[in-house]
Write an enzyme that holds these catalytic residues in place. Sequence first.
Site, PDB file in Angstrom:
ATOM      1  N   SER A 144       7.593 -10.460  71.963  1.00 45.11           N
ATOM      2  CA  SER A 144       8.154  -9.211  72.648  1.00 45.11           C
ATOM      3  C   SER A 144       7.091  -9.039  73.798  1.00 45.11           C
ATOM      4  CB  SER A 144       8.001  -8.203  71.737  1.00 45.11           C
ATOM      5  OG  SER A 144       8.496  -6.887  72.388  1.00 45.11           O
ATOM      6  N   GLU A 145       7.768  -8.516  74.901  1.00 44.92           N
ATOM      7  CA  GLU A 145       7.024  -8.798  76.195  1.00 44.92           C
ATOM      8  C   GLU A 145       6.057  -7.689  76.401  1.00 44.92           C
ATOM      9  OE1 GLU A 145      11.438  -7.045  77.709  1.00 44.92           O
ATOM     10  OE2 GLU A 145      10.337  -8.565  76.035  1.00 44.92           O
TER      11      GLU A 145
END
Length: 223
Positions: A52-53
């Site tokens: 997840s960025e």
Amino acid sequence: MSSSANAPGTKARMLARAAADIAPGMTVNLGIGLPTQVLAHLDPALPVCVHSENGIVGAGPVTPAGTEDRTLIDSGGAYLSRVPGTSFCDSAVSFAIVRSGRLDLTLLGAFQVAANGDLANWRIPGKTAPGVGGAIELAQKARRVGVIMTHVDRAGAPKIVEACSLPLTARGQVGRIYTDLAVIDVTPRGLSLVELAVEVSLQEVRDATAAPLSAPAGPIPRF
């Protein structure tokens, strides 16, 4: 034609079909919206790393209501769980993972996808948008890009088009499209039908697609 994504079981089948393309050992990013829901359709025993960025590497499934860790969310604000090996980093490191090409696959949502793989998923003119966000880098740096979306919008207009009319996120990067009606590959020769949803005809998919679509000569697999 209106979308069938809200029909009982339709969305789950679409998400499960996308999840089926995630192979052991992959590092995968799941975009905001429908793609993050793919987590619920992954086998917990499958050895994959979900990125997840916002700084999670090795994310676990979304937590049930009432069990949330309010310090642990994905880029879309959903509460996630941890799995063995989950690690955390700042945005600089997280986007270094993206920019260095370490993602095997990113699954993104979209407003439009063109026949050549162009992606438009960040802004509809006239509506407020916070910015292009991480999708612009995910779509250009991941080794493979898939899109999960309804086949048509709420007004019944096709979202798979000959050329995007909305502002682009990336040019020519989408490789596979998963919709409530079909799975479609973007190839050098154009759009190619891979599978049909159950109880959907080839003609229905062609009618809902605003670009030429080739199909296998024999029986078409279903999902």
